[in-house]
Scaffold this active site. Sequence first.
Site, mmCIF file in Angstrom:
data_model
loop_
_atom_site.group_PDB
_atom_site.id
_atom_site.type_symbol
_atom_site.label_atom_id
_atom_site.label_comp_id
_atom_site.label_asym_id
_atom_site.label_seq_id
_atom_site.Cartn_x
_atom_site.Cartn_y
_atom_site.Cartn_z
ATOM 1 N N SER A 51 0.797 -1.230 0.000
ATOM 2 C CA SER A 51 0.000 0.000 0.000
ATOM 3 C C SER A 51 0.829 1.280 0.000
ATOM 4 C CB SER A 51 -0.971 0.011 1.187
ATOM 5 O OG SER A 51 -2.151 -0.663 0.838
ATOM 6 N N LYS A 54 -0.094 3.663 -2.701
ATOM 7 C CA LYS A 54 -1.093 4.727 -2.586
ATOM 8 C C LYS A 54 -0.462 6.106 -2.398
ATOM 9 C CE LYS A 54 -4.745 1.690 -0.805
ATOM 10 N NZ LYS A 54 -4.057 0.417 -0.511
ATOM 11 N N SER A 111 -6.342 2.862 4.314
ATOM 12 C CA SER A 111 -5.649 2.322 3.149
ATOM 13 C C SER A 111 -6.647 1.615 2.228
ATOM 14 C CB SER A 111 -4.537 1.360 3.574
ATOM 15 O OG SER A 111 -3.636 1.136 2.516
ATOM 16 N N LYS A 213 2.863 6.607 5.442
ATOM 17 C CA LYS A 213 2.015 5.515 4.965
ATOM 18 C C LYS A 213 2.548 4.162 5.406
ATOM 19 C CE LYS A 213 -1.567 4.183 2.614
ATOM 20 N NZ LYS A 213 -1.680 3.007 3.519
#
Length: 476
Positions: A51, A54, A111, A213
């Site tokens: 992720s 992202k 997420s 993140k």
Amino acid sequence: MVFTLAAAIGLASAAPTSAAKDSRYAAIVVDANTGETLHSSNADSRRYPASLTKMMTLYLTFEALSKGRIQKDSKVVFSKNAAAEPPTKIGVKAGGSISVESAILSLITRSANDSATALAEMIGGSEADFARMMTAKARSLGMNGTVFRNANGLPNTAQFTTARDMAKLGIALREHFPQYYGYFSTRSFAFGRQRIANHNRLLGRIKGVDGIKTGYTRASGFNLVSSVQDGNRRVVAVVMGGTSGASRDNQMAELLKTYIPQASKRGGGGDLIAKTDTPALMAKLPKSNAPTPDIRPVAAEIEVADASADEAVATDDAVAVAAVAIPAPKPVIGLAAQPKIAMASAERFGGKLPFQIRKAKDSVPAASDAGVEQAYAAPAPAVAALDQMKTASLPSGWAIQVASSPSEGEARALLDKTAKQVPAVLADASGFTVPFEKGGVTYFRARFAGFETKDSAWNACNALKKKKIACYAIAQ
């Protein structure tokens, strides 16, 4: 700097040693003021981003916001494709919508895979096209070890990155979009009757952490990019391949505790320079956002891993993940210019294309090779087979070239597509491919033969260009 960690995360001095034994492990700490690498471990080795992907989805979303192409209250409609993405997700049904701002917050906190896909389809017209835009943007930021295939980071063996590239992206997000960077420090946000908490457990636990993140898949292990500001000192750190969320967090905390005091209190006014392990080699991060080239390379076949290895739900640090050797991803190939094409989403922007058409700075091969060089390399054929192809006789006279690709099948498909687009121009021409090597990768030029003179070849090219098909003439 004072570190205040929750008891559950307690720092263990053995954490860096144990983490480093995992084959997936990689880490880097970069001084965000000067770009100096303060710590590096497997920082240029290819890893699956999970992720962390992202971050680039958000970068392009922030870019669209800053250019006025979308607004915070613009509606993001969820297609059947977006709504069907596996968890973690916010669960909007197909045909439903949320605001751009809610989509941003759902990516940063939960997420959400479905929101990432919906944003990608809104901005790029399709997720596949958006992924090509992501890779093009990565090249413009100097992220030369990264290829994106989707907007959410769900398993795909052709999608990969490096810890160094993720550090560059983390710095770029803060430097290029300070007006939106505050989203990354969101601890939770209200969505309907839910209050969605951020997966990043270091927020509020380590002084100065303001994002960025987390990420997890079974193949990647537990990943984290952190940005920290302590007075005038600023660092961005990356840990990839943690065996659990807790061990990843402990490793990150240990790195920050060790290297923040070594960061410079000055800088930030010029180009950010991220040094590689070889002092003579440096990669500069652009001082400002580089425009996304409006290039849409023809999609190559994507090998997708089992989607059951999806993002871990909120309790990802409770999941025990065995060490897994990562298969070597395919090499990265730069993007070259593609024929100008009308984007599927153009009508959403009043008939105007949302991104300018430009060449990527690191086009491979040279611009004389018309068409598109894929960002994703195909395996090179055996040496003997390649030698046989090179020595094969080519048609005589003049030919025109319309594209080149690392896949011979794709090159032939482009020939068929072009022949159908302009049948009258190419009625007496015959399509063929020519292999050549560039940077250790084999490409195939897509050409049409059957032109007796230079003028006839160029006349054909001019007709193709009127149809917005890239073309140039060459003597065989």
